[in-house]
Design an enzyme around this catalytic site. Sequence first.
Site, short mmCIF file in Angstrom:
data_model
loop_
_atom_site.label_atom_id
_atom_site.label_comp_id
_atom_site.label_asym_id
_atom_site.label_seq_id
_atom_site.Cartn_x
_atom_site.Cartn_y
_atom_site.Cartn_z
N GLU A 69 46.13 124.42 13.68
CA GLU A 69 45.66 123.13 14.18
C GLU A 69 44.21 123.29 14.63
O GLU A 69 43.88 124.24 15.35
CB GLU A 69 46.49 122.65 15.36
CG GLU A 69 47.89 122.20 15.02
CD GLU A 69 48.66 121.74 16.25
OE1 GLU A 69 48.04 121.64 17.35
OE2 GLU A 69 49.87 121.50 16.15
N ASP A 80 44.73 116.15 27.09
CA ASP A 80 44.54 117.59 27.14
C ASP A 80 44.24 118.06 28.56
O ASP A 80 43.64 117.34 29.36
CB ASP A 80 43.40 118.00 26.21
CG ASP A 80 43.74 117.75 24.76
OD1 ASP A 80 44.77 118.26 24.32
OD2 ASP A 80 42.99 117.03 24.08
N TYR A 195 56.11 117.25 16.08
CA TYR A 195 55.57 118.08 17.16
C TYR A 195 56.25 117.63 18.45
O TYR A 195 55.99 116.54 18.95
CB TYR A 195 54.06 117.88 17.23
CG TYR A 195 53.31 118.79 18.19
CD1 TYR A 195 53.91 119.38 19.30
CD2 TYR A 195 51.97 119.06 18.00
CE1 TYR A 195 53.22 120.19 20.17
CE2 TYR A 195 51.24 119.87 18.86
CZ TYR A 195 51.88 120.44 19.95
OH TYR A 195 51.18 121.23 20.81
#
Length: 296
Positions: A69, A80, A195
Amino acid sequence: MSAAVTAGAKPAAAALRGADSGRIRRRFEALKAQGRGGLVTFVTAGDPDYETALAIVKGLPEAGADLIEIGMPFSDPMADGPAIQASSLRALKAGMTLKKTLALVTAFRAGDKDTPIVLMGYYNPIYRYGVDRFLADAKKAGVDGLIVVDLPPEEDQELCIPALAAGVNFIRLATPTTDDERLPAVLANTSGFVYYVSIMGITGTRSAADSDIAAAVGRLKRHTDLPVGVGFGIRTPEQAATVAGIADAAVVGSAIVEKIVAGLDGQGKAKPGLVKDLLGFVAELAQGVRGAARKR
């Protein structure tokens, strides 16, 4: 392009067959044949600079990464944690752009035709680049999939459907709060793999219990035939091995990015040995994953 979801179906399988660029599917088929889970590694494009980032990405497959990734640097990476936020800011400060990110993938593909590459990030840079132009350039560069964290299924016409039509996998996130009622919408146009974000909150902050991961993977498998990768909070070879024994892949991001930080000097420049040390850490993760006993 995948069809609409029907009640009780496993919707993502159709999307996988219809839109898969090939490399992601083949890699997970190979992992299954080997009887093991995979290692997915995350780095931010251009962190701490283009040349160092390219050297890292080129070295990841030999170190043991099964899929890669690559983060698309963005000034406001809201999902994040501090480590990956800082990596985006370092890359942007070093002059990284979305165009250069695609150039990095092109350079990687010159020497590696097999390792799947997934670009991960936010919609704003893609929107500014132009969706059609971006998808054409990404496909030409050798991008296999996209993870765009701020586009929900209700906005699939923005990027997801065009990506599938272009033959680029659109990989969706599922979380602990994605219940059985929501899952069909999440999985409807998902392809490549799912994911699973094993914790709530931002990246790199804590880890989920093994039993919770196992239950979540089992539930997802009842809804889709796609492989399931699990990330957020995996920091050690032992944790990666445990997750790879439960899911189809363990995804490691913040711990790798922190190795980059450890290899920077006082001016934020790469010190000698940064790439070697980081790839050594990835090799340790890979050794753990390859030694993991499958639990399903």
